[in-house]
Structures are given as structure tokens and as C-alpha cells.
Design an enzyme around this catalytic site. Sequence first.
Site, short mmCIF file in Angstrom:
data_model
loop_
_atom_site.label_atom_id
_atom_site.label_comp_id
_atom_site.label_asym_id
_atom_site.label_seq_id
_atom_site.Cartn_x
_atom_site.Cartn_y
_atom_site.Cartn_z
CG ASP A 1 2.01 63.76 -109.33
OD1 ASP A 1 2.67 63.61 -110.37
OD2 ASP A 1 1.37 64.79 -109.08
CG ASP B 1 -3.19 67.27 -112.14
OD1 ASP B 1 -2.72 66.55 -111.24
OD2 ASP B 1 -2.53 67.60 -113.15
#
Length: 538
Positions: free
Chosen positions: A351, A429
Site C-alpha cells: 500500500d 480496506d
Amino acid sequence: MARLVTAMIAFAVYLCVQVNCQEAILHVSINGSTDNGREYCIWYNPALNTLSESLGKAELYQLVNMTSIELCNDSGVLPGELKGKAVVVMRGTCTFLAKARVAQELGARALIIASKESVFIPSMNVSQHENITIPVALMRYKDMLEAQQIFGDSMSVQLYAPPVPFLDLSIVVMLFISVFTVTMGGYWSGAEERKKMSSELNAGPAGKRAESGDVSLYSPVKVVIFVVLMCVVLVLLYFFYKWLVYVIISIFCVASAMALYSCLDALMQMIPYGKCSFSCKNTTFEVRSLFLAAFCITVAVIWGVYRNDDRWIWILQDLLGIAFCLNFLKTITVSNFKICVILLSLLLVYDVFFVFITPFFTKNGESIMVQVALGPEAAGEKSGGGAVGVPAESTGAHEKLPVVMRVPRLFPSAASLCGMQFSILGYGDIIVPGLLVAYCHRFDVWTNNSRKIYFASCTVAYCVGMIFTFVVMILSKMGQPALLYLVPFTLVTSAVVALVRKQMKQFWAGTTYEVLDSTREPLLQDGEPEHTTVGRRC
């Protein structure tokens, strides 16, 4: 293997970083009338100009239309023609600073630059701008043409920038969606595990575990390969977006229809009525299941056909996205806490790298994650000075990867006039921390923990982590990589609970250590006191 490949592709992109553009409003009317006026989106640099926050306080200028020239010099302008007025000119070869200087020297009170190309936020350094006192803004050329057709040559304009709400309610809706999905996905995973264990216990020692079709991540090497494949897919999407985007859309339509069916079928099985069925070639079909399948396919097809209609299709995308995440958390399982730590840590690095590091290597200075998640046409581009470019045409639909939850901004602002604005959250997420939440619930099931302490603690940690992410986003006024906060919150909380309960050894090793025996019996049977397990084989 096919499920694993599908999961890897869906995981490859899941985070979007919002780009904050400096939008304002151009109110066009005849002599300042508010009855028949029109409003258009403009862009300006708040570091260089200060605009009024409301239309009532905005200064009124008569507009001189000079879109036939670029105003790089004063040729073609009559003496006194611009004095005390606003002027609109075409964007061209000379800089914004050069145009602003000429306009100010000719007595103009405001400069509007019409652009047929991508609209860049006006950028000048402080030393260059210190002598420029007039507002400088950009607008789309097509908007200027529309205003000219409506109002003719007697246009008056006002420039103002309404304040952006500190907290939009769409963030609250997004928080509810994420926490609800993680909670229900984790609960469903644990419920399925309890059902499997019960069926195996009822089958006796000779019973075999039923094939569930689930995919389990049990090997560190398998997790590393999984993450490497995700990186490869993301890079391929970056370079071949305009072709691969349709592959991802097709996969999403199929996967989301199957996921929606799986979720609704689980609810439908709880209804004891309407179980009409018929047989065909030794296969029994439930009528209501066929209708449900047709409904789910129809929803996915409607989304596929109208996927670029932002006015309402976000509802279907969120519905299908929730179903996809729930089914993912039920189907993909991790075997122990060690795998959770490795997986979440690697995805956190993934990420951060693709959001913060890749801008140093891309030609336009934009991160690979942003360009893939939003699409090359939506992410805009950056000029040499780092200014964000906005497409000159707002009506053209562009293909976007269906990997985010989308909720429209509920409070109107100048940005809403420039285009429908959304708060967005990547599926990753939800799914990445959700895998840990699901493992915690399964561990509660294995240890017969009626209070579900691991599941509850990890879910609360996820909720707190999401709130912290949104707080940082609001305070910093820029998008945040949610995993940067969610991974530490959930991992640390789960580890602390295991340490406090003195079960870290079992929690770390999971199904491969002392939690279950060969028949997958829980450490404690329902209602059995803890002291009776001394002689139990684990």
C-alpha cells in the site's frame, strides 16, 4: 486455483487517494440578477487569490469576452476597454503570469482563462505573484460558449468560493458500510466454521470433512506469492489499463452476482416457506433459488450496462461490493495469526509503496495506485510545477475499476458543481483487516468462547482505526492509505488480547497447533468447565 486468481485480481487495486482541487463558482448574469443567473465551475489557486465565500459578498464585474485572443500582450485591446471589468481570454502559449500582468496593466479587475485542454490550477511562486492583485481563474471553454449563447455580450460575473464543510455526512455513511461489512463478514466466517465442526462431530470419528470450496492461506510462501502476483497485476493495469479494465469489469460482474446470490441464499434458507422444487435429470431445483439467481444476474447486468451513470449507479456498486466483500471473507480463510501478520504487513508495505513511492518513478508524478484506482482520465495529470490537471470536458464518461465503495457527498459545495463528488473506500480496506477479524471469530469458535472476545475486540479496533483514518484525512485535507492505520490497530489489539488471556501460543499457531485435534473438536465443549480439559489430547 481459479478462486485464488480471482481473489488476487480483485485485491490488486483497492485504495484511492482523493485529489483536492481548488474549485470555485463563476456566477454569470445580466447586471447581477440572481433570478436568471447561471453558475459554472472555475479553478483558482487559494494561495494566490482570495475569493468571497458567498455570492452576496462577491464583487460584481462586467465581463469582456476576448476569447479570440490569448492576451500575451496588449495588442488588439483598445485603451480603457478593460478598465474596472473582468476579462475572459483563451489559454495559449504564454504563461498565466504573463496574462495576469497584461490584464492588470490594462485595468482589468479579474482574469478568467478559458481552456480547451486539461484545466490546471494556476501556479506561480510568491515572488512572481507579489505584484499581481487581481483574481486569476480558469474555466472550461465549452462553459464560456454556453454562457455566451444564453446572455450574449451583456454578461456580468461574480467569483466566489463557498467554504468546504469540515465533515461531510458521506464519511459517516462510509464508516457504517465498512464496519457493518467487516462485522458481518467476520461473523459469517465464524458461523460457517461452527457449522462445519458440528457436521464433523455428528459424523463421528469416521466422518470426513465436507468439501466447502473455501480457499485457505496457510503457508507463508503462498502468502508471499499472493502479494507478488497482486503487484504484477497492478503494474500490468497501469501500463495496459484501457484493455484490462474491461477484463476486471467482466470478472466483477460474474463474481459479484455469485457473491450476491451466496449472501441472499443464506438469508433465504432461514425462511421455512416457499420451498417448492422440481427435478430434472436427477437434479433437484428450488423454484425460489432460480428466481434468486435470476435477480442477482439482473442486478449485475444492470450495473454493467449503466456503470458510468454516477447519479444512481453507486447504489448498485455498493450493494454488489458489500456482497463481494462478505463472500470473500466467508470463502478466503487464514489458518493462523502468523499468516495474518505476514499478509497484513506485506499488504501494508504494498500500500505505502504504490501510493507514496511510485510517484518518484512515474512520468506525471502521480502514484500508480491512484492512476489505476481512479483511471488515467480521472486521476488527472501534473504539470512541471506539480499543478493538478482537470479534464476540460466533464461530460465524457471514462471506465473505472469497480474496486471501491462510493457514497456521494451530501453537503453541496463548489466541487459538486464541477462534477458529482464521492467519498470512496477501497474494498481492500475492508477485506484485508476483515480477514483478521474473521480469523478471530473462528478462533473464538475453536476455543468455545461464548463471549467472542477476540472477534469483538478486533471489530472494535477496526472501527477505531477507521475513525482515526477519517480524522487524519479531515485534518490533513488529503486522502490517507487506510491500511497504514488499520493494520496496526487490528494486529496489536488481537495480540494484546491473546497475551492477556495467555493464549498467544495457540492464537499464533491456529489450526496447526493446540487449538484442534484431528477431529477438529473444540478445546472446551459447550458447558464443559475449564478444569476438565487437563487430560484432553490437543
